[in-house]
Design an enzyme around this catalytic site. Structure first.
Site, PDB file in Angstrom:
ATOM      1  CG  ASP A 150      -1.777   1.163   1.411  1.00 61.69           C
ATOM      2  OD1 ASP A 150      -1.583   2.143   0.672  1.00 61.69           O
ATOM      3  OD2 ASP A 150      -2.664   1.106   2.275  1.00 61.69           O
ATOM      4  CE1 TYR A 168      -2.913  -0.217  11.537  1.00 63.41           C
ATOM      5  CE2 TYR A 168      -3.263   2.125  11.207  1.00 63.41           C
ATOM      6  CZ  TYR A 168      -3.559   0.822  10.898  1.00 63.41           C
ATOM      7  OH  TYR A 168      -4.498   0.540   9.939  1.00 63.41           O
ATOM      8  CE  LYS A 197      -5.134  -5.790  11.057  1.00 64.46           C
ATOM      9  NZ  LYS A 197      -4.806  -5.647  12.474  1.00 64.46           N
TER      10      LYS A 197
HETATM   11  P1  13P Z   1      -4.807   0.069   5.140  1.00 65.28           P
HETATM   12  O1  13P Z   1      -3.922  -0.787   5.969  1.00 65.28           O
HETATM   13  O2  13P Z   1      -5.463  -0.692   4.063  1.00 65.28           O
HETATM   14  O3  13P Z   1      -4.055   1.244   4.634  1.00 65.28           O
HETATM   15  O4  13P Z   1      -6.008   0.596   6.044  1.00 65.28           O
HETATM   16  C1  13P Z   1      -5.701   1.396   7.119  1.00 65.28           C
HETATM   17  C2  13P Z   1      -6.854   1.864   7.918  1.00 65.28           C
HETATM   18  O5  13P Z   1      -6.631   2.223   9.055  1.00 65.28           O
HETATM   19  C3  13P Z   1      -8.208   1.908   7.349  1.00 65.28           C
HETATM   20  O6  13P Z   1      -9.148   2.477   8.248  1.00 65.28           O
HETATM   21 MG    MG Z   2      -3.925   2.462   3.149  1.00 63.37          MG
HETATM   22 MG    MG Z   3      -4.461  -1.688   2.465  1.00 65.73          MG
END
Ligand code: 13P
Ligand code: MG
Ligand code: MG
Length: 375
Positions: A11, A235, A238
């Protein structure tokens, strides 16, 4: 010849929130993939996205963890990051956690699935059929239940009763909490069936990295098991997983691999990476725009041609079919049920798994204010 299939995803920014990469970002990576095919680095390649994650799917002859192939993927994500930056996209470069990867991108942020195998179109693999399963808004443990069921349970994979698969499969399990290095354990079905469930019930800690046929001693599945917060210490989004699964013949068929996804089972992730929500099957190149995100999974299938190419004759998009509409509706119903209890209990991930460090800080600050009365 020996062929390696590599699926590397990251990402590196998205438009209007954590939704999808821009067309420019995708075009940039596509152009680089075409150049890499022309230059001979790759036999073939394809660029897709699942939510805000870009996946580069490649075939080549350089083996697993190859520096040139991994560096190529890294540089492609850097190029896409530049495009994300230009347009003011959210989270530009989000998954690129180091300045430069050392010899390969493992542990540097992008998710990697790779399988190397002898491609000779002879028995027991007269034809090479494979699938790439990619998810957004969830972690590697989201695949624990479906991959376990399709490789270990005849209720989902009747093929397990056939002589070619009756010996069972070996599962390489990773303890994703171990940050010292890669901590793995191999367990075999059918005899270790219960032991596997003891580990795989914990989606946040244990993940399936690889599955091998015991009869033929060849790899069927490779799945990314990196957890970004274990790499970055905080963090950073994800750990949206990607997997390559060789199928048919000596391995489960696509329909057997996908049948457990009918459950739309609850997985960790979703908004702010902090909730439990159902996993909804979607066509490839779908943006995440559901109420409270909704974790998504895509699955596309290919056949490897003689030359080691796989895009020439197209691909099949398994979830882009009315057969999955009811599952999508069920996923939304399950999501509405779960969201109706907001922050309470199982609706959110436990404290240890909350991805937003700010939240943890608030809890810690409040806990400090508690007064203890001696009993
Ligand atoms: P991603 O990991 O897909 O970027 O999503 C992060 C997130 O916190 C969505 O609410
Ligand atoms: Mg994202
Ligand atoms: Mg993502």
């Amino acid at each position: 010849m020996k062929v390696t299939l590599s699926a590397i995803k990251a990402d590196v920014g998205s438009i209007g929130g954590h939704t999808k990469p821009t067309d420019k970002m995708i075009e940039t990576v596509k152009k680089r993939v075409n150049d890499a095919i022309q230059s001979g680095l790759l036999l073939d390649g394809m660029v897709t996205h699942t939510g805000d994650d870009i996946a580069i799917i490649m075939s080549h002859t350089h083996g697993k963890d190859n520096t040139k192939v991994h560096q190529f993927a890294w540089d492609s994500f850097i190029a896409a990051t530049k495009k994300a930056d230009e347009c003011g996209c959210y989270g530009a470069g989000q998954d690129l956690l180091v300045d430069a990867p050392s010899s390969n991108v493992r542990g540097a942020g992008p998710g990697v699935a790779e399988i190397e195998f002898e491609f000779n179109q002879k028995e027991p693999r007269l034809a090479e059929s494979f699938m790439v399963v990619a998810s957004d808004k969830t972690g590697p443990g989201a695949y624990n239940l479906p991959f376990f069921l399709s490789f270990a349970d005849p209720m989902y994979c009747a093929g397990l009763m056939l002589p070619k698969m009756a010996k069972g499969f070996s599962f390489e399990i990773i303890d994703m909490n171990n940050t010292d290095g890669e901590s793995s354990l191999t367990l075999n079905t059918p005899e270790d069936y219960y032991k596997l469930t003891i580990l795989l019930r914990d989606n946040e800690r244990f993940g399936i990295k690889a599955i091998y046929s015991r009869e033929y001693a060849v790899q069927a599945l490779s799945s990314s098991t990196d957890r970004l917060h274990n790499i970055a210490g905080k963090y950073t989004g994800k750990d949206d997983p990607i997997a390559i699964i060789r199928n048919q013949g000596i391995f489960p068929a696509p329909e057997e691999i996908l049948s457990p996804f009918v459950k739309a089972h609850y997985v960790g992730g979703d908004a702010r990476g902090s909730h439990n929500m159902p996993l909804m099957p979607v066509p490839i190149n779908t943006a995440v725009t559901g109420a409270y995100c909704l974790p998504i999974v895509s699955a596309i299938g290919f056949s490897l041609a003689k030359s080691g190419t796989f895009t020439q004759y197209g691909y099949v998009d398994f979830f882009d079919n009315p057969a999955w509409d009811l599952v999508r509706l069920r996923a939304q119903e399950k999501a509405i049920e779960m969201r109706s209890q907001g922050w309470s209990g199982p609706a959110m991930l436990p404290y240890t798994e909350l991805e937003y460090s700010g939240f943890k800080k608030s809890v810690t600050d409040l806990v400090k204010q508690f007064k203890v009365k001696k009993r």
